[in-house]
Motif scaffolding. Structure first.
Motif, PDB file in Angstrom:
ATOM      1  N   ALA A 159      65.283 -15.497  43.120  1.00  0.00           N
ATOM      2  CA  ALA A 159      64.707 -15.281  41.791  1.00  0.00           C
ATOM      3  C   ALA A 159      65.823 -15.230  40.760  1.00  0.00           C
ATOM      4  CB  ALA A 159      63.914 -13.986  41.762  1.00  0.00           C
ATOM      5  N   THR A 160      65.646 -15.960  39.676  1.00  0.00           N
ATOM      6  CA  THR A 160      66.575 -15.885  38.549  1.00  0.00           C
ATOM      7  C   THR A 160      65.917 -15.026  37.473  1.00  0.00           C
ATOM      8  OG1 THR A 160      67.450 -18.072  39.041  1.00  0.00           O
ATOM      9  CG2 THR A 160      67.897 -17.172  36.839  1.00  0.00           C
ATOM     10  N   VAL A 161      66.646 -14.004  37.044  1.00  0.00           N
ATOM     11  CA  VAL A 161      66.089 -12.980  36.167  1.00  0.00           C
ATOM     12  C   VAL A 161      66.911 -12.887  34.902  1.00  0.00           C
ATOM     13  CG1 VAL A 161      65.471 -10.537  35.979  1.00  0.00           C
ATOM     14  CG2 VAL A 161      65.283 -11.712  38.198  1.00  0.00           C
ATOM     15  N   ALA A 162      66.245 -12.849  33.737  1.00  0.00           N
ATOM     16  CA  ALA A 162      66.943 -12.796  32.447  1.00  0.00           C
ATOM     17  C   ALA A 162      66.904 -11.393  31.873  1.00  0.00           C
ATOM     18  CB  ALA A 162      66.295 -13.769  31.461  1.00  0.00           C
ATOM     19  N   ALA A 163      68.031 -11.002  31.255  1.00  0.00           N
ATOM     20  CA  ALA A 163      68.154  -9.724  30.556  1.00  0.00           C
ATOM     21  C   ALA A 163      68.095  -9.971  29.052  1.00  0.00           C
ATOM     22  CB  ALA A 163      69.466  -9.041  30.937  1.00  0.00           C
ATOM     23  N   PRO A 164      67.861  -8.929  28.237  1.00  0.00           N
ATOM     24  CA  PRO A 164      67.757  -9.113  26.784  1.00  0.00           C
ATOM     25  C   PRO A 164      68.998  -9.719  26.127  1.00  0.00           C
ATOM     26  CG  PRO A 164      66.908  -6.965  27.420  1.00  0.00           C
ATOM     27  CD  PRO A 164      67.565  -7.539  28.635  1.00  0.00           C
ATOM     28  N   ASP A 165      70.185  -9.503  26.715  1.00  0.00           N
ATOM     29  CA  ASP A 165      71.411 -10.027  26.106  1.00  0.00           C
ATOM     30  C   ASP A 165      71.667 -11.494  26.458  1.00  0.00           C
ATOM     31  OD1 ASP A 165      72.162  -9.879  28.747  1.00  0.00           O
ATOM     32  OD2 ASP A 165      73.817  -8.468  28.435  1.00  0.00           O
ATOM     33  N   GLY A 166      70.723 -12.119  27.159  1.00  0.00           N
ATOM     34  CA  GLY A 166      70.880 -13.523  27.508  1.00  0.00           C
ATOM     35  C   GLY A 166      71.505 -13.761  28.866  1.00  0.00           C
ATOM     36  N   SER A 167      72.012 -12.716  29.500  1.00  0.00           N
ATOM     37  CA  SER A 167      72.590 -12.884  30.828  1.00  0.00           C
ATOM     38  C   SER A 167      71.494 -13.067  31.860  1.00  0.00           C
ATOM     39  CB  SER A 167      73.442 -11.661  31.186  1.00  0.00           C
ATOM     40  OG  SER A 167      72.631 -10.501  31.271  1.00  0.00           O
ATOM     41  N   ARG A 168      71.876 -13.649  32.987  1.00  0.00           N
ATOM     42  CA  ARG A 168      70.932 -13.860  34.065  1.00  0.00           C
ATOM     43  C   ARG A 168      71.485 -13.297  35.356  1.00  0.00           C
ATOM     44  NH1 ARG A 168      69.887 -19.902  34.645  1.00  0.00           N
ATOM     45  NH2 ARG A 168      72.043 -20.052  33.948  1.00  0.00           N
ATOM     46  N   GLU A 169      70.579 -12.853  36.209  1.00  0.00           N
ATOM     47  CA  GLU A 169      70.950 -12.329  37.512  1.00  0.00           C
ATOM     48  C   GLU A 169      70.190 -13.095  38.577  1.00  0.00           C
ATOM     49  OE1 GLU A 169      71.084  -8.058  39.966  1.00  0.00           O
ATOM     50  OE2 GLU A 169      69.799  -8.283  38.189  1.00  0.00           O
ATOM     51  N   VAL A 170      70.859 -13.401  39.673  1.00  0.00           N
ATOM     52  CA  VAL A 170      70.233 -14.065  40.809  1.00  0.00           C
ATOM     53  C   VAL A 170      69.979 -13.035  41.896  1.00  0.00           C
ATOM     54  CG1 VAL A 170      70.483 -15.821  42.593  1.00  0.00           C
ATOM     55  CG2 VAL A 170      71.328 -16.261  40.276  1.00  0.00           C
ATOM     56  N   ILE A 171      68.730 -12.955  42.325  1.00  0.00           N
ATOM     57  CA  ILE A 171      68.349 -12.001  43.367  1.00  0.00           C
ATOM     58  C   ILE A 171      67.772 -12.777  44.547  1.00  0.00           C
ATOM     59  CG2 ILE A 171      66.918 -10.006  43.954  1.00  0.00           C
ATOM     60  CD1 ILE A 171      66.816  -9.312  41.005  1.00  0.00           C
ATOM     61  N   GLU A 172      68.310 -12.526  45.724  1.00  0.00           N
ATOM     62  CA  GLU A 172      67.778 -13.122  46.943  1.00  0.00           C
ATOM     63  C   GLU A 172      67.021 -12.065  47.730  1.00  0.00           C
ATOM     64  OE1 GLU A 172      70.679 -15.100  49.274  1.00  0.00           O
ATOM     65  OE2 GLU A 172      70.732 -16.870  47.986  1.00  0.00           O
ATOM     66  N   ALA A 173      65.843 -12.431  48.212  1.00  0.00           N
ATOM     67  CA  ALA A 173      65.018 -11.501  48.970  1.00  0.00           C
ATOM     68  C   ALA A 173      64.225 -12.248  50.017  1.00  0.00           C
ATOM     69  CB  ALA A 173      64.073 -10.748  48.025  1.00  0.00           C
ATOM     70  N   ARG A 174      63.680 -11.509  50.978  1.00  0.00           N
ATOM     71  CA  ARG A 174      62.782 -12.138  51.958  1.00  0.00           C
ATOM     72  C   ARG A 174      61.474 -12.518  51.280  1.00  0.00           C
ATOM     73  NH1 ARG A 174      62.884 -10.717  57.383  1.00  0.00           N
ATOM     74  NH2 ARG A 174      60.893 -11.851  57.537  1.00  0.00           N
ATOM     75  N   TYR A 175      60.961 -11.618  50.416  1.00  0.00           N
ATOM     76  CA  TYR A 175      59.656 -11.844  49.800  1.00  0.00           C
ATOM     77  C   TYR A 175      59.665 -11.374  48.354  1.00  0.00           C
ATOM     78  CZ  TYR A 175      58.312 -12.321  54.691  1.00  0.00           C
ATOM     79  OH  TYR A 175      58.243 -12.722  55.995  1.00  0.00           O
TER      80      TYR A 175
END
Length: 566
Positions: A159-175
């Protein structure tokens, strides 16, 4: 699913340069997402909750909570902080334009251990569910985070997730589970449909402090001039809902004089009310084309929307969370294969659709605006309510479709009589144990699997199959008449002795041929049989649950029936 993408900005990763890792990502911190996160946290599943807002929703939402949801909150250890925000045993009355009662719903039975109809203040209950997450080190909630994209990965989902400051975080999960509401981003990203209709009729909901009426219970006004709802809530709050006519604009609703006009026929001094919040909404009857696609799931409003008339939108979402939660936990613990998760859609879809249909039908019955149609309805309703069997059908809520799983994580093994209880939720009476008196049965069973035997020793009945359930940390329960509670002739450390304090358990078993029940964590009967069939039924159920553990732990000695003879 879409591939990685999103607006420009830096991409954040964990300290070792790898994507952030979790077992399960829950999208949405509403009641469904919070209930699911509490369930997963309870079973040690590493969970990240993403919420695009910076705090919990505070606008008007659900006001009706049922016994099944209470039982769910009991199972995650949250019922005590939630109860103070509820009005138990609410009576629901449908009245016509003259105030005459057309029908009343006032159930008195509590088969699942809790009142069947209850009012509640959702923002306060949501806040308690949020506070419950503080108990779990493995659950992390992240505010102001928007899901941008999903992609399959070797581990499950990225999952690619956006924060209010424009940065993004990549999260890997089983589900990943989308509990992100009717406008679900998750549903859009997995590419499933949302079939159904949206009513063109608008309603305004108004919450008031210092209840101007102060009376208990709920009134639904089936008045063709302007249908309405009046609900007593906890802490001196009153909910009103009014139909908005086609020639009335949303801007008018913002005018205090217009609101006072709506309230004029219902409160003594309509211009002196204390408005907490108000909102215009429409009714939807929709269901997603699929509740699962690969490692991604939908739950709650993201999976189905229904009109408010039976108060089941909220409760249907809680059922989703409970059904999916224990299955995810079982798979993440390595005790079941991924195939178990296919049973979520299989089990929840038909019941969600039945609730949509019921709510839609009741809405049509309540809100006709043509006087002749309303008058005919009144005549039929008053005549029907005079018939004792019809009145009992309404009063005791026998019209409410109850979940019944004919396939999925259940097994039908032998006789039609045994099968009659399979896939249904088991009762929750008050019971006694040797260490506690007058406790609810679920508190004895714990939050996981259990095997219940009436008037028999579970170890003796199951034989070597007992090892399978002990390996799964299931509780083995010997149910007895209260007179036998303290008899110690067949005691074993692995077995909990339960006395039938009220006689409710004996009455239940007296109406069935089954004496052995295999209960799932959501208290549904997964399998049932007479004592001698228990070992083979146990093996069949293990296959239905896609279990991968049990039966091979040499460290525990299983005692056989010959050793249990008193």
């Amino acid at each position: 699913m879409t591939g990685p993408g999103g607006r420009d900005g830096r991409t954040e990763r964990s300290d070792n340069g790898q994507p952030t890792s979790a077992d399960v990502v829950v999208v949405g911190a509403g009641p469904v997402g919070l209930t699911l996160a509490n369930t997963l946290g309870q079973h040690g599943v590493r969970t990240i909750v993403l919420e695009q807002r910076d705090s919990l929703i505070d606008y008007p939402r659900g006001v009706g909570i049922d016994d099944e949801s209470f039982r769910a909150f009991q199972s995650i250890g949250m019922i005590d902080p939630i109860l103070p925000h509820t009005n138990p045993d609410q009576v629901l009355r449908f009245v016509n334009a003259k105030g005459r009662t057309l029908a009343a719903i006032a159930p008195t039975e509590q088969p699942y251990g809790w009142p069947r109809r209850n009012g509640f203040i959702q923002p306060l209950v949501d806040a308690e569910l949020l506070a419950g997450l503080e108990r779990f080190e493995g659950v992390d909630i992240r505010w102001s985070r928007s899901l941008e994209s999903l992609a399959d990965s070797p581990r499950g989902v990225t999952a690619t997730v956006a924060a209010p400051d424009g940065s993004r975080e990549v999260i890997e999960a089983r589900y990943l589970v989308g509990c992100d509401g009717g406008r679900s981003t998750t549903r859009r990203l997995i590419g499933t449909s949302f079939e159904g209709t949206t009513s063109p009729t608008r309603w305004v909901v108004i919450d008031l402090r210092n209840d101007p009426l102060g009376t208990p219970n709920v009134t639904v006004g089936a008045d063709p001039a302007r249908p309405f709802v009046s609900v007593s809530l906890a802490h001196g709050v009153r909910r009103f809902e009014f139909m908005i006519h086609d020639d009335e604009t949303d801007e008018q609703v913002e005018d205090p004089a217009f609101l006072a006009g709506l309230l004029a026929s219902h409160v003594p001094y309509p211009s002196q009310v204390d408005v907490i919040r108000k909102r215009v909404y429409t009714h939807h009857s929709r269901i997603a084309g699929a509740f699962r696609k690969g490692p991604a799931f939908l739950a709650g409003d993201a999976a189905h929307l229904m009109p408010v008339w039976q108060g089941q939108g909220y409760n249907s979402g809680i059922r989703d969370a409970v059904n999916l939660g224990w299955k995810l936990a079982l798979v993440m613990q390595g005790s079941a294969s991924d195939a178990l998760l296919d049973t979520y859609d299989l089990e929840r879809r038909d019941h969600a659709r039945a609730m949509i249909d019921l709510s839609t039908t009741v809405g049509r019955w309540v809100s006709p605006t043509r006087k002749r149609v309303a008058a005919l309805r009144d005549v039929v309703a008053i005549a029907a309510s005079a018939v004792p069997t019809v009145k009992r059908y309404l009063v005791e809520m026998r019209f409410k479709p109850m979940p019944r799983y004919s396939s999925g994580a259940v097994t039908y093994a032998h006789t039609r009589s045994d099968d009659a209880v399979v896939g249904r939720q088991f009762i929750q009476p008050r019971v006694d144990t040797r260490s506690a008196r007058d406790v609810r049965l679920d508190d004895v069973l714990g939050p996981w699997f259990s095997v219940l035997c009436w008037n028999n020793d579970p170890l003796a009945v199951l034989g070597e199959e007992a090892e399978r359930w002990l390996a799964l940390d299931a509780r083995l329960i010997a149910l007895r008449p209260a007179s036998q509670l303290h008899w110690r002739g067949s005691d074993h450390q692995e077995v909990e002795i339960v006395g039938d304090a009220t006689g409710a358990l004996k009455r239940w078993f007296d109406g069935q041929t089954s004496s052995v029940l295999f209960l799932r964590p959501d208290r549904f009967v997964a399998a049932a049989c007479v004592a001698q069939h228990a070992p083979e039924v146990s093996r069949a159920l293990a296959q239905a649950l896609s279990l991968t553990v049990g039966g091979d732990r040499a460290s525990r000695t299983v005692l056989h029936a010959a050793q249990h003879t008193p």
